[in-house]
Design a protein around this motif. Structure first.
Motif, PDB file in Angstrom:
ATOM      1  N   THR A  21     -29.706 -29.141  38.258  1.00 47.15           N
ATOM      2  CA  THR A  21     -28.975 -30.015  39.166  1.00 47.15           C
ATOM      3  C   THR A  21     -29.322 -31.470  38.893  1.00 47.15           C
ATOM      4  O   THR A  21     -30.371 -31.773  38.312  1.00 47.15           O
ATOM      5  N   VAL A  22     -28.444 -32.362  39.291  1.00 43.92           N
ATOM      6  CA  VAL A  22     -28.713 -33.797  39.216  1.00 43.92           C
ATOM      7  C   VAL A  22     -29.360 -34.216  40.533  1.00 43.92           C
ATOM      8  O   VAL A  22     -28.739 -34.120  41.591  1.00 43.92           O
ATOM      9  N   ALA A  23     -30.608 -34.643  40.455  1.00 47.76           N
ATOM     10  CA  ALA A  23     -31.334 -35.016  41.656  1.00 47.76           C
ATOM     11  C   ALA A  23     -30.939 -36.399  42.153  1.00 47.76           C
ATOM     12  O   ALA A  23     -30.913 -36.658  43.362  1.00 47.76           O
ATOM     13  N   SER A  24     -30.625 -37.303  41.211  1.00 48.79           N
ATOM     14  CA  SER A  24     -30.213 -38.656  41.584  1.00 48.79           C
ATOM     15  C   SER A  24     -29.397 -39.253  40.455  1.00 48.79           C
ATOM     16  O   SER A  24     -29.561 -38.869  39.296  1.00 48.79           O
ATOM     17  N   ALA A  25     -28.517 -40.175  40.796  1.00 48.29           N
ATOM     18  CA  ALA A  25     -27.688 -40.851  39.794  1.00 48.29           C
ATOM     19  C   ALA A  25     -27.403 -42.270  40.254  1.00 48.29           C
ATOM     20  O   ALA A  25     -27.089 -42.501  41.427  1.00 48.29           O
ATOM     21  N   THR A  36     -24.522 -36.204  42.115  1.00 47.38           N
ATOM     22  CA  THR A  36     -25.411 -35.130  42.542  1.00 47.38           C
ATOM     23  C   THR A  36     -24.673 -33.796  42.660  1.00 47.38           C
ATOM     24  O   THR A  36     -25.312 -32.760  42.900  1.00 47.38           O
ATOM     25  N   SER A  37     -23.356 -33.818  42.485  1.00 47.87           N
ATOM     26  CA  SER A  37     -22.583 -32.578  42.449  1.00 47.87           C
ATOM     27  C   SER A  37     -22.442 -32.026  41.026  1.00 47.87           C
ATOM     28  O   SER A  37     -21.957 -30.907  40.839  1.00 47.87           O
ATOM     29  N   THR A  38     -22.827 -32.812  40.036  1.00 49.51           N
ATOM     30  CA  THR A  38     -22.743 -32.383  38.642  1.00 49.51           C
ATOM     31  C   THR A  38     -23.718 -31.240  38.379  1.00 49.51           C
ATOM     32  O   THR A  38     -24.854 -31.260  38.863  1.00 49.51           O
TER      33      THR A  38
END
Length: 210
Positions: free
Chosen positions: A169-173, A182-184
């Motif tokens: 998961t993407v924790a931060s962007a 964060t939905s990626t």
């Protein structure tokens, strides 16, 4: 003229391939005792072929390496090793995307977790866990965390990493628009050739019941 990251993400997102792993049936009697030979072996690993990832757009890395220790363990699943260092891309061989080079920096340790062992093939299935990394693509930077499904073959020494969407998961962007949010759900795929540190010996991982 530069295209906005969000517009590019929409254009290429639909055509991006997600890399999966075939479901392997679990053993009737799952292993709970995991043995490594040589015992407590320090290891090094280098990529065999390209390492590929997706963050809505494809990422290709031609150089990657890792090192750590295989220790064996008990339980199911069980931690059988620790990855102390991971390099994904280098200064001379950076990871690339259609938007330019991307820098990926791993935060370790990662773990090697065993779940099932097939004595007929010498293959252990499980995952690489505790994955944490930071990626920088131009002004866009983001962090990734989670695990990646994997298998290890005693005959070839290949650790095959084959994550499925949702494991990472993407924790931060930051400054990524719609390209990475964060939905990626990133994916990570690649084969690593594992050797006992400083030798050409392939370490073995075996599972059994007490």
């Amino acid at each position: 003229m530069k295209r906005p990251l969000g517009r590019v993400a929409v254009a290429v997102g639909a055509g991006t391939a997600a890399f999966g792993i075939a479901v392997v049936p679990a053993s009737a009697n799952p292993s709970t005792v995991w043995t490594v030979s040589p015992s407590a072996a320090g290891f090094t690993a280098v990529n065999s072929g390209n390492i590929t990832m997706t963050f809505n757009i494809p990422v290709t890395c031609t150089a990657s390496s890792a090192s750590g220790t295989l220790t064996g363990g008990n339980g199911n699943p069980a931690k059988v090793g620790s990855v102390g260092a991971v390099t994904i891309g280098t200064i001379t061989s950076p990871c690339s995307t259609i938007l330019g080079n991307i820098t990926i920096t791993a935060t370790t340790p990662w773990s090697i977790v065993a779940r099932d062992y097939d004595p007929s093939t010498g293959v252990t299935t499980g995952h690489v866990g505790d994955i944490s990394a930071k990626a920088v693509l131009g002004a866009c930077f983001f962090t990734v965390a989670g695990k990646a499904s994997s298998s290890y073959d005693n005959s070839t020494g290949v650790l095959a990493v084959n994550s499925v969407p949702g494991e990472l998961t993407v924790a931060s962007a930051t400054n990524c628009g719609t390209l990475v949010t964060t939905s990626t759900r990133p994916t990570f795929k690649g084969d690593y050739l594992v050797k006992v540190k400083g030798t050409s010996t392939i370490p073995k991982i075996t599972g059994s019941q007490p």
